[in-house]
Design an enzyme around this catalytic site. Structure first.
Site, PDB file in Angstrom:
ATOM      1  N   ARG A   1      31.240  48.410  38.568  1.00 44.92           N
ATOM      2  CA  ARG A   1      32.166  47.749  39.492  1.00 44.92           C
ATOM      3  C   ARG A   1      32.941  48.727  40.379  1.00 44.92           C
ATOM      4  O   ARG A   1      33.670  48.295  41.273  1.00 44.92           O
ATOM      5  CB  ARG A   1      33.162  46.901  38.689  1.00 44.92           C
ATOM      6  CG  ARG A   1      32.705  45.496  38.302  1.00 44.92           C
ATOM      7  CD  ARG A   1      32.696  44.529  39.492  1.00 44.92           C
ATOM      8  NE  ARG A   1      33.870  44.672  40.338  1.00 44.92           N
ATOM      9  CZ  ARG A   1      35.069  44.186  40.062  1.00 44.92           C
ATOM     10  NH1 ARG A   1      35.257  43.493  38.979  1.00 44.92           N
ATOM     11  NH2 ARG A   1      36.085  44.383  40.876  1.00 44.92           N
TER      12      ARG A   1
ATOM     13  N   ASP B   1      33.272  33.781  38.784  1.00 46.92           N
ATOM     14  CA  ASP B   1      34.672  33.437  38.542  1.00 46.92           C
ATOM     15  C   ASP B   1      34.855  31.976  38.931  1.00 46.92           C
ATOM     16  O   ASP B   1      34.103  31.458  39.769  1.00 46.92           O
ATOM     17  CB  ASP B   1      35.627  34.322  39.352  1.00 46.92           C
ATOM     18  CG  ASP B   1      37.068  34.126  38.884  1.00 46.92           C
ATOM     19  OD1 ASP B   1      37.435  34.716  37.864  1.00 46.92           O
ATOM     20  OD2 ASP B   1      37.806  33.337  39.511  1.00 46.92           O
TER      21      ASP B   1
ATOM     22  N   ARG C   1      34.633  35.752  28.313  1.00 46.22           N
ATOM     23  CA  ARG C   1      34.902  37.035  28.974  1.00 46.22           C
ATOM     24  C   ARG C   1      34.244  38.206  28.248  1.00 46.22           C
ATOM     25  O   ARG C   1      34.819  39.288  28.165  1.00 46.22           O
ATOM     26  CB  ARG C   1      36.408  37.283  29.093  1.00 46.22           C
ATOM     27  CG  ARG C   1      37.170  36.192  29.839  1.00 46.22           C
ATOM     28  CD  ARG C   1      37.063  36.409  31.339  1.00 46.22           C
ATOM     29  NE  ARG C   1      37.930  35.511  32.063  1.00 46.22           N
ATOM     30  CZ  ARG C   1      38.977  35.913  32.779  1.00 46.22           C
ATOM     31  NH1 ARG C   1      39.288  37.166  32.859  1.00 46.22           N
ATOM     32  NH2 ARG C   1      39.688  35.033  33.441  1.00 46.22           N
TER      33      ARG C   1
ATOM     34  N   ARG D   1      36.031  43.747  31.823  1.00 48.62           N
ATOM     35  CA  ARG D   1      36.811  44.982  31.784  1.00 48.62           C
ATOM     36  C   ARG D   1      36.903  45.688  30.445  1.00 48.62           C
ATOM     37  O   ARG D   1      37.363  46.821  30.382  1.00 48.62           O
ATOM     38  CB  ARG D   1      38.207  44.713  32.336  1.00 48.62           C
ATOM     39  CG  ARG D   1      38.179  44.419  33.822  1.00 48.62           C
ATOM     40  CD  ARG D   1      39.425  43.713  34.253  1.00 48.62           C
ATOM     41  NE  ARG D   1      39.578  42.464  33.531  1.00 48.62           N
ATOM     42  CZ  ARG D   1      40.697  41.771  33.452  1.00 48.62           C
ATOM     43  NH1 ARG D   1      41.783  42.233  34.027  1.00 48.62           N
ATOM     44  NH2 ARG D   1      40.734  40.634  32.799  1.00 48.62           N
TER      45      ARG D   1
ATOM     46  N   TYR E   1      45.818  27.068  40.825  1.00 52.71           N
ATOM     47  CA  TYR E   1      45.764  28.240  41.715  1.00 52.71           C
ATOM     48  C   TYR E   1      45.956  27.837  43.173  1.00 52.71           C
ATOM     49  O   TYR E   1      46.663  28.501  43.933  1.00 52.71           O
ATOM     50  CB  TYR E   1      44.433  28.987  41.549  1.00 52.71           C
ATOM     51  CG  TYR E   1      44.339  29.704  40.219  1.00 52.71           C
ATOM     52  CD1 TYR E   1      45.088  30.847  39.966  1.00 52.71           C
ATOM     53  CD2 TYR E   1      43.527  29.235  39.202  1.00 52.71           C
ATOM     54  CE1 TYR E   1      45.020  31.499  38.750  1.00 52.71           C
ATOM     55  CE2 TYR E   1      43.448  29.879  37.972  1.00 52.71           C
ATOM     56  CZ  TYR E   1      44.205  31.009  37.754  1.00 52.71           C
ATOM     57  OH  TYR E   1      44.144  31.648  36.549  1.00 52.71           O
TER      58      TYR E   1
HETATM   59  O1  1CP Z   1      32.101  37.147  30.336  1.00 54.99           O
HETATM   60  C1  1CP Z   1      32.050  37.081  31.580  1.00 54.99           C
HETATM   61  O2  1CP Z   1      31.034  37.281  32.186  1.00 54.99           O
HETATM   62  C2  1CP Z   1      33.310  36.775  32.293  1.00 54.99           C
HETATM   63  C3  1CP Z   1      33.060  35.985  33.550  1.00 54.99           C
HETATM   64  C4  1CP Z   1      34.317  35.292  34.002  1.00 54.99           C
HETATM   65  C5  1CP Z   1      34.732  34.014  33.669  1.00 54.99           C
HETATM   66  C6  1CP Z   1      34.075  33.055  32.712  1.00 54.99           C
HETATM   67  C7  1CP Z   1      35.255  35.839  34.915  1.00 54.99           C
HETATM   68  C8  1CP Z   1      35.198  37.171  35.502  1.00 54.99           C
HETATM   69  N1  1CP Z   1      36.186  34.864  35.182  1.00 54.99           N
HETATM   70  C9  1CP Z   1      35.902  33.751  34.423  1.00 54.99           C
HETATM   71  C10 1CP Z   1      36.598  32.484  34.412  1.00 54.99           C
HETATM   72  C11 1CP Z   1      38.019  32.427  34.829  1.00 54.99           C
HETATM   73  N2  1CP Z   1      38.624  33.026  35.887  1.00 54.99           N
HETATM   74  C12 1CP Z   1      38.960  31.607  34.186  1.00 54.99           C
HETATM   75  C13 1CP Z   1      38.663  30.705  33.026  1.00 54.99           C
HETATM   76  C14 1CP Z   1      38.536  31.523  31.779  1.00 54.99           C
HETATM   77  C15 1CP Z   1      39.837  31.913  31.158  1.00 54.99           C
HETATM   78  O3  1CP Z   1      40.672  31.033  30.906  1.00 54.99           O
HETATM   79  O4  1CP Z   1      39.983  33.115  30.861  1.00 54.99           O
HETATM   80  C16 1CP Z   1      40.186  31.752  34.851  1.00 54.99           C
HETATM   81  C17 1CP Z   1      41.488  31.081  34.516  1.00 54.99           C
HETATM   82  C18 1CP Z   1      39.964  32.654  35.930  1.00 54.99           C
HETATM   83  C19 1CP Z   1      40.947  33.095  36.929  1.00 54.99           C
HETATM   84  C20 1CP Z   1      41.057  34.575  36.916  1.00 54.99           C
HETATM   85  N3  1CP Z   1      40.143  35.389  37.532  1.00 54.99           N
HETATM   86  C21 1CP Z   1      41.989  35.372  36.232  1.00 54.99           C
HETATM   87  C22 1CP Z   1      43.156  34.854  35.390  1.00 54.99           C
HETATM   88  C23 1CP Z   1      44.446  34.992  36.151  1.00 54.99           C
HETATM   89  C24 1CP Z   1      45.585  34.232  35.464  1.00 54.99           C
HETATM   90  O5  1CP Z   1      45.972  33.163  35.987  1.00 54.99           O
HETATM   91  O6  1CP Z   1      46.096  34.721  34.446  1.00 54.99           O
HETATM   92  C25 1CP Z   1      41.640  36.717  36.479  1.00 54.99           C
HETATM   93  C26 1CP Z   1      42.334  37.951  35.991  1.00 54.99           C
HETATM   94  C27 1CP Z   1      40.472  36.701  37.293  1.00 54.99           C
HETATM   95  C28 1CP Z   1      39.684  37.847  37.768  1.00 54.99           C
HETATM   96  C29 1CP Z   1      38.457  38.114  36.974  1.00 54.99           C
HETATM   97  N4  1CP Z   1      37.474  37.176  36.675  1.00 54.99           N
HETATM   98  C30 1CP Z   1      36.470  37.782  35.973  1.00 54.99           C
HETATM   99  C31 1CP Z   1      36.821  39.180  35.829  1.00 54.99           C
HETATM  100  C32 1CP Z   1      35.966  40.209  35.144  1.00 54.99           C
HETATM  101  C33 1CP Z   1      38.062  39.355  36.462  1.00 54.99           C
HETATM  102  C34 1CP Z   1      38.827  40.642  36.581  1.00 54.99           C
HETATM  103  C35 1CP Z   1      38.710  41.146  37.973  1.00 54.99           C
HETATM  104  C36 1CP Z   1      38.139  42.512  38.083  1.00 54.99           C
HETATM  105  O7  1CP Z   1      37.366  42.996  37.239  1.00 54.99           O
HETATM  106  O8  1CP Z   1      38.487  43.126  39.124  1.00 54.99           O
END
Ligand code: 1CP
Length: 355
Positions: A51, A87, A38, A42, A162
């Site tokens: 964004r 994602d 990540r 954010r 999910y």
């Molecule tokens: O460094 C990067 O470029 C980040 C890219 C990235 C990755 C590798 C995003 C962007 N998501 C992910 C993978 C992801 N998504 C995982 C596996 C990694 C981890 O364990 O952290 C998981 C579980 C998700 C699911 C997900 N998507 C969540 C977690 C929710 C939970 O169950 O707690 C969330 C908050 C998202 C949304 C998301 N994905 C990525 C971003 C930047 C965001 C935030 C949304 C936004 O900016 O509006």
């Protein structure tokens, strides 16, 4: 497919020799490579700006945004690898699953899967379903030069959580209820998700990704015997399917201390470790012939710099017990992390480990 992958990884002469790929292959490195799960997103003001007004899933489908967001942390931190901005839910959306990624919540599924009829939506993923991914990876490989790009996908258990729960979940109770109560349906669900995951990773490697990471973020909720019976066959199949592509395969989950040995058996080249198990102990649990990735607690980044430095040096020292070490956090960068601390940490890892 394999030929494509080899062609594109030959695109930049320095790529194969990068510290990140060398560490994944357990070869000698000029310094310990570092990137952060990540690292885009954010915590970066430049990400929040770009964004503005663009929903997450739309951002993940626009190649010019994907390229820019993926490059932001590489420019800012000088990390040794980029991770494709996307994602884990993107391939599911691409085949038509009705889902959204809600700000401050995460993935939300309109019709959670609870029975056999629910599986119908999980059709095969084809490269045409995610042509924007191919386009973005190609663009990135050109921009990144000698810096490797990591492609990624969610693993079947984490995706299933999910899909079954309908959104983020603490204990994954419905998911486990289906796993224990409907083994036939569980197997069918895992089969479909396994194929989707393999297809999504193949697309990224064919377009030029130099490594892949399989995120099984929530699999630490399971006991070892459940992992062995209900998850391991699918993890194995994914890593075996990717082997001919010739790129390093990383396998990561949170809270997986008791699963590290089994994750080592699944076939990845690199096992990601969260902050709960010191890397020298993780190396013992995973066994020889694997590199490790990790594992500074992301919350340590809120501590005074002296603490960050001491703890990072400890991770580096313990990482020497492994056959190869890629420095990372034990999980993703928290949104409120100060980017200046990550920059300082990146420099510290490079300077401390330089031989
Ligand atoms: O460094 C990067 O470029 C980040 C890219 C990235 C990755 C590798 C995003 C962007 N998501 C992910 C993978 C992801 N998504 C995982 C596996 C990694 C981890 O364990 O952290 C998981 C579980 C998700 C699911 C997900 N998507 C969540 C977690 C929710 C939970 O169950 O707690 C969330 C908050 C998202 C949304 C998301 N994905 C990525 C971003 C930047 C965001 C935030 C949304 C936004 O900016 O509006």
């Amino acid at each position: 497919m394999a030929a494509d992958a080899l062609d594109s990884s030959a695109a930049h002469p320095a790529l194969g020799d990068s510290a990140f790929l060398r560490a994944c292959r357990r070869e000698a490195v000029p310094h310990t490579p570092v990137w952060y799960m990540r690292q885009a997103g954010r915590s970066l003001p430049e990400y929040l700006r770009i964004r503005e007004g663009v929903p997450m899933l739309e951002a993940c489908a626009r190649p010019e945004l994907i390229v820019e967001i993926t490059l932001q942390p590489v420019r800012r931190y000088g990390v040794d690898a980029a991770i494709f901005f996307s994602d884990i839910m993107v391939p599911l959306r691409a085949i038509g699953v009705d889902l959204d990624i809600k700000p401050g919540v995460g993935p939300v599924i309109a019709d959670p899967i609870r029975d056999a009829a629910g599986l119908d939506v999980l059709r095969e993923l084809t490269p045409d379903d995610v042509s924007y991914v191919t386009e973005a990876v190609r663009g990135l490989v050109g921009e990144l030069g000698g810096t490797p790009l990591i492609g990624f996908a969610g693993a079947p258990f984490t995706l299933a959580s999910y899909l079954i729960e309908g959104g983020p979940s603490k204990n994954h109770d419905l998911t486990k209820a289906l796993m224990y109560g409907r083994p036939d349906l569980w197997a069918a669900l895992m089969e479909r998700l396994t194929e989707i995951t393999i297809a999504f990773l193949r697309v990224q490697v064919a377009a030029g990704a130099s490594a892949v990471q399989l995120f099984d973020s929530w699999v630490g909720a399971l006991a070892p015997e459940d992992y062995r019976a209900s998850i391991l066959p699918y993890s194995r199949r994914i890593f075996a399917a990717l082997e001919p592509l010739g790129v390093p395969r990383i396998h990561f989950g949170v809270g997986t201390g008791e699963l590290l040995g089994l994750m080592g058996e699944a076939g990845a080249d690199v096992v990601g470790v969260d902050w709960r198990v010191p890397l020298d102990e993780a190396a013992r649990r995973v066994g020889p012939g694997k590199a490790l990735q990790g594992n500074l607690d992301p919350a340590v980044l809120y501590a005074p710099w002296e603490t960050v430095e001491r703890r990072a040096r400890d991770v580096l020292a313990r990482g020497r017990a492994a056959d190869g070490h890629v420095f990372n956090l034990g999980h993703g960068v928290q949104p409120s992390t100060d980017p200046d601390v990550l920059k300082r940490l990146t420099d510290l890892v490079h300077e401390t480990s330089a031989q």
